[in-house]
Design an enzyme around this catalytic site. Structure first.
Site, short mmCIF file in Angstrom:
data_model
loop_
_atom_site.label_atom_id
_atom_site.label_comp_id
_atom_site.label_asym_id
_atom_site.label_seq_id
_atom_site.Cartn_x
_atom_site.Cartn_y
_atom_site.Cartn_z
N ASP A 32 0.85 -1.19 0.00
CA ASP A 32 0.00 0.00 0.00
C ASP A 32 0.89 1.25 0.00
OD1 ASP A 32 -3.22 0.53 0.97
OD2 ASP A 32 -1.80 2.20 1.14
N ILE A 33 0.48 2.23 -0.79
CA ILE A 33 1.27 3.48 -0.90
C ILE A 33 1.22 4.29 0.40
CG2 ILE A 33 -0.53 5.06 -1.76
CD1 ILE A 33 1.46 5.82 -4.01
N ASN A 89 -12.85 -2.98 2.40
CA ASN A 89 -13.70 -1.80 2.58
C ASN A 89 -14.67 -1.71 1.41
OD1 ASN A 89 -12.32 -0.99 4.91
ND2 ASN A 89 -10.79 0.13 3.72
N VAL A 98 -10.78 3.36 -3.55
CA VAL A 98 -10.40 2.88 -4.88
C VAL A 98 -11.42 1.83 -5.30
CG1 VAL A 98 -8.65 1.68 -6.26
CG2 VAL A 98 -7.94 3.33 -4.51
N HIS A 102 -10.33 -4.95 -3.48
CA HIS A 102 -9.01 -5.26 -2.92
C HIS A 102 -9.17 -5.71 -1.47
CE1 HIS A 102 -9.86 -0.93 -2.56
NE2 HIS A 102 -9.23 -0.97 -1.38
#
Ligand code: DGP
Length: 116
Positions: A32-33, A89, A98, A102
């Protein structure tokens, strides 16, 4: 299937760089960024699916595949024994930002409950 405006589809295609740590025929996983724990990895299907809300019975193998990949990555990352959390989520109240399905895999520290 990919969606042209989807950032995760662009990671799958290689157009956008990510720290990819796992790949197979159905899924990829990358760091994750904006990590929320020492280990924070996203496991995503290669094909575009907006969210859990778009899942149907024909996706049951895919959902299982993503979770089995998460379990295998947890071992690979050395957090299987200490523990980890997997989160999907969904929608605005669920905190989804997003719109490409995921699974978050978080570990490497003790995680609070309930989540905020
Ligand atoms: P969610 O809020 O559940 O939709 O989580 C989306 C996550 O995706 C969030 O933790 C940040 C991460 N993210 C967004 N854009 C990028 C990106 O370009 N690269 C990577 N590696 N992660 C991203």
């Amino acid at each position: 299937m990919s969606s042209i405006n989807c950032i995760f589809c662009r990671i799958v295609s290689g157009e956008i760089q990510a720290s990819i740590i796992y790949e197979d025929e159905l899924a990829i996983a990358f760091r994750d960024i904006n990590p929320q724990a020492p280990k924070h990895i996203l496991i995503i299907p290669r094909n575009h699916v907006d969210s859990m809300n778009k899942m149907s019975a024909e996706d049951k193998d895919l959902v299982g595949h993503l979770l089995i990949a998460a379990s295998s990555i947890a071992s690979q990352e050395g957090i299987a024994e200490t523990g980890y959390r997997t989160i999907i989520n969904t929608g605005e109240d669920g905190g989804q930002t997003v719109w490409h399905l995921h699974v978050h895999l978080l570990g490497g520290r003790s995680l609070g409950w309930p989540p905020g």
